[in-house]
Design an enzyme around this catalytic site. Structure first.
Site, PDB file in Angstrom:
ATOM      1  N   ASP A  49       3.929  -4.965   2.742  1.00  0.00           N
ATOM      2  CA  ASP A  49       2.542  -5.035   3.189  1.00  0.00           C
ATOM      3  C   ASP A  49       2.534  -5.764   4.525  1.00  0.00           C
ATOM      4  OD1 ASP A  49      -0.495  -5.492   3.158  1.00  0.00           O
ATOM      5  OD2 ASP A  49      -0.171  -4.491   1.236  1.00  0.00           O
ATOM      6  N   HIS A 107      -2.100  -1.967   6.350  1.00  0.00           N
ATOM      7  CA  HIS A 107      -1.228  -2.833   5.550  1.00  0.00           C
ATOM      8  C   HIS A 107       0.202  -2.907   6.104  1.00  0.00           C
ATOM      9  CE1 HIS A 107      -4.122  -3.688   2.326  1.00  0.00           C
ATOM     10  NE2 HIS A 107      -4.546  -2.462   2.529  1.00  0.00           N
ATOM     11  N   GLU A 130      -7.749   1.321   2.962  1.00  0.00           N
ATOM     12  CA  GLU A 130      -8.315   0.245   3.785  1.00  0.00           C
ATOM     13  C   GLU A 130      -7.948   0.341   5.264  1.00  0.00           C
ATOM     14  OE1 GLU A 130      -8.916  -3.166   0.371  1.00  0.00           O
ATOM     15  OE2 GLU A 130      -7.033  -3.194   1.489  1.00  0.00           O
TER      16      GLU A 130
END
Length: 601
Positions: free
Chosen positions: A249, A303, A369
């Site tokens: 991440d 990420h 996201e």
């Protein structure tokens, strides 16, 4: 349908005869099956053949198996004393691939049984022969979404004086699940100090859903290998079959890439907080023995961050940008630059390494996201878009996202020798009504992390997407703790209790949205998610267990009944987890386990 011997007097006499030898028993208490519960009663001179709690639970009510079998089950009314040193495997070529895996499982079974004993039995029990009847290629042990995991288990006393287990199934994974069930039919009799196995048993069983998983994030906080192996052990005990490894991440990059070794050198928290090729091979093999696939996720284009510092070529944008709330959901921010050719060169190497190391039957590409403002902060990206005649509106940035996803999918296919793999993506901006046309349902499986009432669910299945449920209102296990940014509680509070997890039915979610059961074939299953901002190796067990086991029964059995009918069996399963070294959270005082039916609301 369940056929269970419930006549206590008959059970006691057929199990132990007419004499209980009360003077030699370890406790003044025994248990009697009454109304489906094992009731605690003091032993007196008039007590006939008292039962230990674990022996009583083998037969009482719906038994003690977890998850509860889906087909016909008959548990008989006999037990036999077992010799754990005399367990043999027969019926399969033990030189075959599956034969070797099953022999490892039998050794595990023997070791786990012996660990139940708190003393050395004074007399030997019966030997046990496990007769495997394979109906499949014994050199094939590859789990796919189409693998049949059913099994049939029969336990009886043979003419040779041994206890015989006949175990059949259409795959290695079904046979392995049958062995897991067998392990739960062997208990320690703490009144007499010996091991007992249920006799005259018949079980036909298969899972309701093909995908039954746990996501573990090892990037926010590093998880040591031992904690990962314990997680897989708990999964095997609960018949979960997919360990979804969120391995990188923006916070860290602990995965050691053979093609690009600088990622872990620059991105790991410490030189020893990494996962080498050897570590991954061990974990993958460990999972295979236990019937668990290890599915890697490389989350992109958001990420990302730590570990990418060495690459250059403007491959990342807004890494550690401030104020971070303008560019991402939590610090540090970071996204890939879809206009950089270097990005796709790097991705091809990473995909090649992961496919070689994990050998997955499908792949998780993340894809959640993405922050449009992050890309909109880069002049390089904006100029690239304008040069192609695109404007800088939100739809154009989704077009850019689609450009990235298509290029990344092609690189994954090239890394897989030109063969397309199914790919999992999270629900995201791409699954919005105006963008869903950008995704091909024949290629993409969508993992749902939003709530169970999100209309995205209906949109996905009506567009023929296969789905995996991880709805955060029931299946995010990091919820319900103090905030790690600011004060108060974390974003997805409250804590998700096992009862809510157990009752989280994917098919009921479809029904509550007015969706026809004609769509149920698109529901692959579900997955508990443990994001690790506030958890590490020291606390992972208690966050996952026994709540993950509650989800496991939902996905294996898909019971019609609510959690209330599962409570006593889950308390028993929690004890099994503890016996195997998994530090599962306590659900109730132990008094409730020993005084069944008294801890009601």
């Amino acid at each position: 349908m369940f056929v269970v011997g419930l006549l206590y007097l008959l059970l006691a006499r057929t199990v132990f005869g007419d004499s209980g030898h009360q003077d030699s028993l370890a406790s003044p208490w025994h248990y009697q099956c009454d109304g489906g519960l094992c009731k605690k009663i003091q032993i007196t001179q008039n007590t006939t053949a008292p039962l230990a709690l674990d022996v009583c639970q083998l037969f009482c009510g719906t038994g003690a198996l977890w998850p509860q079998p889906t087909g016909h089950m008959s548990l008989g009314n006999h037990v036999a004393k077992l010799d754990p040193d005399d367990i043999t495997l027969s019926g399969i070529d033990q030189r075959s691939h599956v034969g070797q895996l099953l022999q490892e499982n039998v050794e595990r079974l023997r070791s786990n049984i012996k660990s139940l004993s708190r003393s050395t039995p004074t007399t030997k029990g019966y030997g046990l022969t496990i007769n495997v009847i394979p109906d499949f290629d014994v050199n094939n042990a590859k789990l796919t979404l189409n693998t049949k995991e059913s099994y049939t288990l029969k336990i009886h006393k043979g003419e040779s004086g041994r206890i015989i287990v006949d175990l059949s199934g259409p795959s290695y994974f079904g046979i392995r699940h049958g062995l897991e069930t067998l392990s739960q039919l062997i208990v320690y009799d703490d009144l007499r100090g010996d091991l007992k196995i249920a006799r005259d048993v018949y079980i036909n069983d298969e899972p309701a859903f093909a995908y039954r998983g746990i996501l573990l994030d090892t990037s926010r906080n590093f998880m040591d290998k031992a904690s990962i192996l314990r997680t897989i052990d708990g999964m095997a005990m609960s018949k979960l079959n997919s360990f979804h490894w969120h391995i990188t991440d923006s916070h860290s990059f602990p995965y050691v890439s053979k093609t690009w070794p600088k990622f872990s050198k620059y991105g790991a928290y410490a030189p020893n907080k990494i996962y080498t090729v050897e570590d991954i091979q061990e974990i993958v093999r460990y999972g295979l023995v236990r019937g668990v696939r290890v599915l890697p996720e490389f989350d992109a284009p958001a990420h990302v961050g730590e570990g990418w510092q060495w690459v250059g070529h403007d491959t990342t944008v807004c890494f550690k940008a401030e104020p971070w709330r303008d560019y991402c959901v939590e610090p540090p921010c970071g996204q890939l630059n879809p206009t950089s050719e270097k990005v796709y060169e790097i991705l091809e190497g990473l995909y090649t390494d992961m496919l070689r190391d994990f050998e997955p039957d499908f792949f998780h590409m993340g894809g959640d996201e993405v922050n449009i403002d992050c890309w909109n902060s880069s002049n390089i990206i904006k100029n690239w878009m304008l040069e192609r005649g695109w404007d800088l509106s939100e739809p154009s940035f989704y077009k850019l996202w689609d450009h990235f996803q298509s290029r990344a999918f092609d690189k994954l296919t090239k890394a897989n020798n030109g063969i397309e793999l199914d790919v999992v993506l999270w629900t995201s901006g791409l699954t919005k009504e105006e963008n869903i046309k950008l995704l091909d349902p024949s290629k993409y499986i969508i993992q749902i992390w939003t709530t169970g009432v999100d209309k995205t669910i209906g949109r996905l299945v009506e567009n023929e997407f296969r789905v995996i449920f991880s709805n955060y209102d029931a299946l995010y296990f990091d919820c319900g703790f103090g905030a790690w940014i600011g004060e108060g509680t974390n974003w997805c509070s409250p804590y998700k209790g096992w009862q809510k997890v157990y009752d989280n039915s994917p098919l009921q979610i479809l029904d509550k949205q007015g969706l026809s059961q004609d769509y149920k074939h698109l529901v692959l299953g579900g997955e508990a998610a443990l994001w690790s901002e506030q958890v590490d190796s020291a606390s992972v067990d208690s966050r996952l267990w026994p709540r993950s086991a509650a989800m496991a029964e939902r996905l294996w059995t898909n019971p019609d009944a609510s959690w209330i009918h599962a409570e006593q069996r889950l308390l028993r399963h929690r004890e099994r987890l503890m016996q195997r070294g998994i530090m599962a959270d306590s659900l109730e005082p132990e008094w409730c386990l020993q005084n069944q039916g008294h801890c009601y609301a």
